[in-house]
Design an enzyme around this catalytic site. Structure first.
Site, PDB file in Angstrom:
ATOM      1  N   CYS A 111      11.677  44.994   9.871  1.00  0.00           N
ATOM      2  CA  CYS A 111      12.760  46.613   9.995  1.00  0.00           C
ATOM      3  C   CYS A 111      12.026  47.889  10.227  1.00  0.00           C
ATOM      4  CB  CYS A 111      13.723  46.655   9.003  1.00  0.00           C
ATOM      5  SG  CYS A 111      14.623  45.269   8.695  1.00  0.00           S
TER       6      CYS A 111
ATOM      7  N   GLY B  87      10.284  57.222  16.318  1.00  0.00           N
ATOM      8  CA  GLY B  87      10.249  55.723  16.830  1.00  0.00           C
ATOM      9  C   GLY B  87       8.845  55.391  17.477  1.00  0.00           C
TER      10      GLY B  87
ATOM     11  N   GLU C 257      10.455  41.671  14.126  1.00  0.00           N
ATOM     12  CA  GLU C 257      11.446  40.904  13.842  1.00  0.00           C
ATOM     13  C   GLU C 257      12.487  40.479  14.886  1.00  0.00           C
ATOM     14  OE1 GLU C 257      12.000  40.116   9.670  1.00  0.00           O
ATOM     15  OE2 GLU C 257      13.645  39.367   9.906  1.00  0.00           O
TER      16      GLU C 257
END
Lengths: 500, 570
Positions: free
Chosen positions: A355, A368, A389
């Site tokens: 995550c 980010g 993921e």
């Protein structure tokens, strides 16, 4: 890609939608009506209703909008002058649901409510969907208590209410890509058992829509200098649904439903930074590495917090098999958590990120990209290729695409005349699939004179130049590999056996 | 999930990821190549986003804007709208004081949240009201602080959680106050216990209001209920431990490991305790020393005041005896009890330093020992010379030293007697052998001496070595004294029987060169004899014969008195 606004046409769908005019009294859960949203009327589905101070309020989901924009609205925003779509009437359970929720509205926010999206059906054609119907019905029959029944309802309703306009539209989109989608998409029909088994062995993202379609349970959270509106449901203590504000300690991430205990807590809490080893420090940010097993409370708190902003994150299982890399900015108050990414201690699928989140109060400031860059730096140290993921969120996709583009374009612009996909991957710790994804997406992979070539398009170059000019003005934040003091942690077979 | 499929898709177009592809600019490429293959290559890329969400309005808007921009258009500044984050009204500076100072090195940290947040229970507004109320009724001296209140509440919460973990589920009755009181432990301080009784009532009320559930809102963990699985609030389930085959060996292994860890822990603890004890003793000692010093200076003062003159030595009592015991404890002297030797080592340490603080080297020791022996011999030689002053050595060969070169052949010493032979001298002991060699050389320079009847000396040159009689005295086990002889010839019998001769074959401890032949005409002696006869026989036949005979006689007599017949030679 078809237009996005022809969603009303019920034509061609197997079961016609029952439409009609409604009054406030006849609005039911599942009804789709036009709701005023930022000056325009959008079709929205009523997910939940309750009465506050004698007035009914509705929790609505706007079609084609991300769930994070779902909200509580007053009745006057619903346009009753237009026809509404009634929920499919054939399910007797649904009425029960409706009834029970009306009777006990305050406690039932968490109930898994009927959602309009037939997520499981998107890859199929409309015909396939209807054919699937009877077969799918028994899937969600793990009936137990009352809540279970409602879950059962929600997972069946979409199947029953197949003829959604957007389904058709999706089909149009998908048909262009039908082959690829069929191969690419994970099995759409995750059984609950499959899902849980998958989560048990690896991963932190749920593929299962029933897991995530929940009404948001917190109104607002207070953290550090900010008040933040949560985006999604998160399993904070059930008592918190009644709280106007949930207070989260910025350092230990403990949560309180009232300001008094929070202030008391602040007077006692001595934590000043994420409770792990600092592995990276420059003059802008620090990174801390935290082991889910050793810092269980903190990592649980972090997961609860991040679940508020990550739709597909699951908290079904505990945090033990993950490492958390937390980015923080520093001042005299301490190290303020800005964002983090989690990473499986051992990923079977080669993911280097499970995550990833920049806290909303720090978003759109370039953090980010630092997080993503750092995750690839770790992969480089490990000598592995990595990929995040799946599924990615919309924001995640955009963030990653921007990063991949920048890195690959920079690499290709160093004057080389030849490149191959694997070398690009090896140099950037990106998987070849991600490299291909980026090149394909930017229209850089072309077929010329019977062979493939990589084209540095004018648009791409121009975009990069613009970005560089911007960086010159604003200053460029980047991760300096020399400042990373880190060895890939090693886990023995025993730790794997004993739950990390 | 995209990995496999995209690879496949591109493989269909025979794009190899290993193959080098030309990197071109847009102007370098034929713009008309917009064939089917290229279009298909770039048309649709897996996003990795959930299918249902991929079509969302804002995302699509941005994606198409970007697609437009890569096609040459301008990208609009679009972003995905998210719910707001706004500045909080809370006073940040009050809540988060400026306590953080950044260390120079990277932070290493392993304390958990529980370690860092103090008492877990945090007062609610109800609690605050209660405390305020409570304190109003009490005098100033027995005010209950917030910390104490929380401590007690926390104790109640934790204890009831351990004792009734399922209180909320099984409707068990509230624990009475007595149960808590009986279990007071270190988590609740003495000062807080005073308020426990009063707070208990408050706690009980709060719990009852809350359905006997914990007062601190908690997460929902799995309770092994049917509903667990579908309850969205149940989170952080335990992952089932992978089943390991359970064997006795493994059990034993684990037990051993735990035992070992435990033992090591104990040892470490013990070590620490001892260190602590040592340090405490050191501290005490320092204290005592200081006291002594002070008292001495007091004594000095008093002596000065009373003008007592005298040794201030007594003030230094514990400094005097220090050098003394060291001199006694020199271990080398004990070992090296050579009589008459000057105790050099004693003189060597006049400083009186601790003996055992010096490292003793083997070489040094050996050198000292050799010196001692040399000195001893030197001294004896001087003594000898002194004794012999005014005396004339009438012996054939002077007294040893110098002794003869030790015969490599054996340790036997030839003995010559002018009269009766007493008990032979002790043979040279093996360990003395080396020393003797050493000693021989210097003593050669010393003037030859005469001595008594017995001499231990080189035999005359004219007597062949083998023919000399030699004796040796040895001391055997149990103190037996043995006398060995060599070169002693037995009486030769006229006719020696083979058998009789054989009897003597092993009678001596001789080796083969000492074998006794009753008569051996090829013997050296005889050959020499014959040669001599032959040589001299021509000129001085008679004289030579007489001389030769005498010499042989002499020799033979001195050996055993047994005369070998030189006859038959002619």
């Amino acid at each position: 890609m078809g237009g996005r606004d022809n969603s009303e046409g019920p034509a061609g769908t197997p079961v016609p939608v029952e439409t009609g005019f409604a009054t406030l009294a006849t609005l039911r859960i599942g009804t789709k009506a036009y709701v005023e949203k930022e000056g325009e009327k959008r079709k929205a589905e009523i997910l939940h209703m309750r009465t506050r101070r004698g007035k009914p309020t509705f929790y609505v989901h706007y079609e084609e909008f991300n769930k994070r924009l779902d909200e509580w609205i007053d009745a006057d925003r619903i346009d009753l002058s237009r026809e509404v779509e009634w929920p499919a009437p054939e399910k007797p359970e649904k009425k029960k649901t409706q009834g029970s929720q009306k009777q006990a509205p305050s406690k039932s926010d968490q109930k898994n409510l009927k959602r309009s999206k037939s997520n499981r059906d998107i890859s199929g054609t409309p015909e396939a969907t209807s054919v699937n119907l009877p077969g799918k019905a028994p899937r969600a029959t793990k009936a137990g208590g009352k809540e279970n029944k409602e879950v059962l309802v929600t997972s069946e309703v979409p199947d029953g209410a197949t003829p959604k306009p957007e389904d058709e539209e999706m089909d149009v989109v998908d048909l262009q890509d039908a082959n690829a989608a069929a191969k690419a998409a994970p099995p759409e029909h995750y059984s609950r058992e499959d899902e849980i088994e998958k989560l048990r062995t690896s991963g932190s993202m749920t593929q299962n829509q029933t897991e995530i379609s929940r009404v948001r349970n917190l109104e607002k959270i207070q953290m550090g200098k900010y008040e933040i509106e949560p985006w999604y449901f998160s399993p904070y203590p059930i008592d918190f649904v009644d709280a106007d504000m949930v207070y989260v300690c910025e350092f230990c991430l403990s949560y309180f439903d009232d300001v008094t205990p929070f202030e008391r807590h602040r007077s006692k809490c001595t934590l000043l930074h994420p409770p792990g080893n600092e592995i990276y420090r420059d003059d802008y940010v620090s990174f801390f590495e935290i082991d889910g097993r050793r810092q269980r409370t903190w990592c649980r708190n972090l997961c609860l917090l991040s679940k508020l902003f990550l739709d597909h994150k699951t908290l079904y299982y505990d945090v033990d098999p993950f490492l958390f890399y937390c980015m923080a900015t520093r001042d005299e108050h301490g190290c303020h958590l800005v964002g983090y990414f989690s990473k499986e201690k051992e990923s079977a699928e080669g993911y280097n990120v499970a995550c990833i989140l920049t806290l909303p109060q720090y978003q759109r400031r370039g953090f980010g990209k630092l997080l993503i860059d750092f995750s690839y730096l770790l992969s480089k140290r490990e000598g592995k290729l990595g990929s995040p993921e799946k599924p990615l969120s919309d924001l995640g996709l955009l963030g990653y695409r921007a990063y991949w583009q920048e890195i690959i374009v920079d690499l290709l612009m160093d004057g080389r005349v030849e490149a191959n996909i694997e070398d690009i991957g090896a140099a950037t710790a990106m998987t070849t699939a991600d490299v291909l994804h980026t090149l394909g997406n930017l229209n850089m992979l072309r077929y010329s004179k019977n062979q493939h070539v990589i084209v540095l398009t004018d648009a791409v170059i121009e975009q990069r130049e613009r970005q560089k000019a911007k960086e010159k003005v604003k200053g460029k934040r980047s991760i300096d590999p020399d400042r990373l003091q880190w060895k890939p942690p090693v886990f023995s077979a025993a730790s794997r056996t004993w739950n990390w | 999930m995209t990995t496999r499929s995209s690879g496949q898709r591109f493989r269909q177009r025979k794009l190899s990821t290993k193959q080098n592809l030309a990197v071109l600019r847009e102007n370098e490429i034929d713009s008309v190549v917009d064939d089917e293959a290229t279009r298909h290559l770039t048309q649709k890329v897996e996003t990795g986003v959930e299918k249902a969400e991929e079509t969302e309005h804002h995302l699509q808007a941005i994606i198409s804007a970007q697609a437009a921009s890569t096609g040459g258009g301008k990208a609009a500044a679009l972003y995905i709208p998210t719910p707001d984050a706004i500045a909080s009204k809370l006073q940040y500076e009050d809540l988060y004081p400026r306590h953080f100072t950044q260390p120079a090195t990277y932070i290493r940290f392993s304390s958990t949240v529980e370690d860092m947040v103090g008492v877990a229970y945090c007062m609610t507004s109800d609690d605050a009201a209660f405390v305020k109320d409570f304190n109003k009724k009490k005098s100033k001296s027995v005010q209950c602080t917030e910390d104490q209140f929380e401590e007690v509440m926390n104790y109640f919460e934790e204890t009831s959680h351990t004792k009734q973990p399922y209180a909320a589920v099984d409707n068990s009755a509230m624990l009475p106050y007595e149960d808590f009181e009986a279990d007071f432990d270190e988590t609740i301080s003495e000062t807080s216990r005073r308020f426990a009784k009063a707070i208990y009532e408050h706690w009980k009320n709060q719990r009852l209001l809350n359905g006997n559930r914990p007062l601190i809102p908690t997460l929902k963990f799995e309770m092994n209920l049917e509903t667990d699985d579908s309850d969205p609030y149940v989170c952080f389930r335990r992952r089932e431990v992978r089943q390991v085959r359970k064997t006795r060996g493994r059990d034993a292994q684990v037990t051993e490991k735990l035992k070992k860890l435990r033992k090591e822990l104990e040892e470490a603890r013990f070590l620490m305790a001892q260190v602590k004890r040592r340090e405490l003793l050191t501290r005490d000692q320092l204290g005592v020393d200081k006291l002594i010093f002070q008292q001495r200076s007091d004594v000095k003062e008093i002596k000065r005041k009373l003008s007592i003159k005298g040794d201030d030595e007594e003030l230094l009592i514990n400094q005097r005896p220090v050098p003394k015991p060291k001199l006694k404890v020199d271990p080398r002297e004990v070992r090296q009890g050579i009589p008459g030797m000057v105790p050099k080592s004693q003189l060597a340490r006049p400083d009186g330093r601790l003996v055992d603080s010096d490292l003793v080297y083997l070489e040094e020791q050996q050198a000292k020992r050799a010196d001692a022996i040399d000195g001893f011999i030197e001294e004896n030689l001087m003594k000898h010379q002194k004794w012999n002053i005014g005396w004339v050595d009438q012996t054939w060969r002077p007294i040893t030293p110098p002794l003869e070169q030790a015969a490599a052949k054996s340790n036997f010493r030839p003995v010559f007697t002018s009269s009766q032979l007493p008990t032979p001298p002790a043979s040279v002991s093996s360990d003395g052998a080396v020393d003797q060699m050493d000693v021989d050389q210097p003593s050669k320079q010393i003037e030859p001496r005469r001595s008594a009847r017995i001499r231990y000396a080189t035999p005359p040159d004219d007597v062949p070595f083998q023919e000399q009689s030699r004796f040796r005295r040895r001391t055997g086990r149990g103190g037996r004294v043995m006398v060995d002889r060599r070169g002693v010839k037995r009486q030769k019998l006229e006719s020696i029987d083979e058998r009789i001769a054989d009897r003597y074959k092993f009678s001596g401890d001789s080796s083969e060169d000492e074998e006794i032949y009753p008569v051996d005409w090829t013997d050296n002696l005889h050959i020499r004899y014959r040669i001599m006869i032959e040589r001299q026989g021509e000129k001085q036949h008679a004289q030579a014969a007489v001389q030769g005979r005498r010499s042989i006689d002499n020799h033979n007599r001195s050996g055993s008195g047994h005369l070998l017949p030189p006859s038959n030679a002619g």
